[in-house]
Structures are given as structure tokens and as C-alpha cells.
Design a protein around this motif. Structure first.
Motif, PDB file in Angstrom:
ATOM      1  N   SER A  49       0.865  -1.177   0.000  1.00  0.00           N
ATOM      2  CA  SER A  49       0.000   0.000   0.000  1.00  0.00           C
ATOM      3  C   SER A  49       0.901   1.226   0.000  1.00  0.00           C
ATOM      4  N   SER A  50       0.669   2.143  -0.955  1.00  0.00           N
ATOM      5  CA  SER A  50       1.593   3.266  -1.118  1.00  0.00           C
ATOM      6  C   SER A  50       0.909   4.457  -1.755  1.00  0.00           C
ATOM      7  N   GLU A  51       1.262   5.621  -1.303  1.00  0.00           N
ATOM      8  CA  GLU A  51       0.853   6.876  -1.943  1.00  0.00           C
ATOM      9  C   GLU A  51       2.026   7.455  -2.729  1.00  0.00           C
ATOM     10  N   ALA A  52       3.115   6.691  -2.861  1.00  0.00           N
ATOM     11  CA  ALA A  52       4.347   7.163  -3.506  1.00  0.00           C
ATOM     12  C   ALA A  52       4.655   6.323  -4.746  1.00  0.00           C
TER      13      ALA A  52
ATOM     14  N   MET B 263       0.042  -0.098  -4.603  1.00  0.00           N
ATOM     15  CA  MET B 263      -1.267   0.469  -4.940  1.00  0.00           C
ATOM     16  C   MET B 263      -1.682   1.518  -3.935  1.00  0.00           C
ATOM     17  N   THR B 264      -2.497   2.450  -4.439  1.00  0.00           N
ATOM     18  CA  THR B 264      -3.079   3.455  -3.552  1.00  0.00           C
ATOM     19  C   THR B 264      -4.254   2.836  -2.815  1.00  0.00           C
ATOM     20  N   SER B 265      -5.266   2.374  -3.554  1.00  0.00           N
ATOM     21  CA  SER B 265      -6.383   1.640  -2.960  1.00  0.00           C
ATOM     22  C   SER B 265      -6.988   0.766  -4.046  1.00  0.00           C
ATOM     23  N   ASP B 266      -7.398  -0.422  -3.653  1.00  0.00           N
ATOM     24  CA  ASP B 266      -7.949  -1.364  -4.614  1.00  0.00           C
ATOM     25  C   ASP B 266      -9.206  -0.779  -5.255  1.00  0.00           C
TER      26      ASP B 266
END
Length: 109
Positions: free
Chosen positions: A5-8, A46-49
Motif C-alpha cells: 500500500s503506497s501513496e508514492a 497500490m493506492t487503494s484497490d
């Protein structure tokens, strides 16, 4: 394959590029990178599924996702996301493993 899980996304792409990985899939919300010499060695971030209520911790590709779903369901394991066909060409479900990790179990159509 681990799913982070990542915002980068851009930073992750650059980092795993330093390790020799190349982008093999990018849907905007999930990016998968693979080793060119060993294509089965992959990592996704991924940011969000797009369709599930949680992000998985890992993905496991199986030959027959319907049979895997039946076996897991019959075992009493917690199904986190139901078996369904996704618009990006996979049939999948999420299940929680004995360690509490969410596993995306899939087959490509």
C-alpha cells in the motif's frame, strides 16, 4: 507477489527500478514491476484497490480460481472480497490467511 500500500507510486517505481525491475502493468491505482530476467519475480504497489474494501498484502495466481475459492470457502476461512470477474482481465477473490494477511487469489482470463 507482495502488494505494498503506497501513496508514492513514482518514488516506488524509481526505487524498484534501481533494483532492476521494470514496469509491466499500470492501472493508475496499482503498478506492477517485474524482473526482466525472472518475470515471475514481481512487486506491486497500490493506492487503494479499485473494487475491494481493503488492499491485499499479497497476490497469488492459481490455475483454477474457482476451485481455489471453493476449497478456501469450505475450509471456513474468512472471504474478504467475493469471487468476481474484474474489468482488467482477472477473476479473483480475497481471503484472510491464518496470520491475518489479506491474500488476493486470482487467475487471468
Amino acid at each position: 507477489m507482495p502488494v505494498i500500500s503506497s501513496e508514492a507510486a513514482e518514488e516506488s517505481r524509481e526505487f524498484y527500478g534501481l533494483l532492476g525491475f521494470e514496469e509491466v502493468m499500470n492501472h493508475g491505482w496499482i503498478v506492477t514491476m517485474a524482473s526482466p530476467s525472472t518475470p515471475a519475480a514481481q512487486v506491486s504497489f497500490m493506492t487503494s484497490d479499485k473494487t475491494a474494501p481493503v488492499n491485499p498484502d499479497m497476490s497469488v495466481e492459481v490455475d483454477d480460481v474457482d476451485a481455489a475459492y471453493a476449497a478456501v470457502r469450505d475450509s471456513g476461512a474468512e472471504i474478504v472480497h467475493p469471487l468476481q470477474d474484474e474489468e482488467w482481465g482477472v477473476r479473483r477473490f480475497f481471503v484472510r490467511d491464518p496470520n491475518g494477511r489479506v491474500v488476493n487469489v486470482l487467475s487471468h482470463r
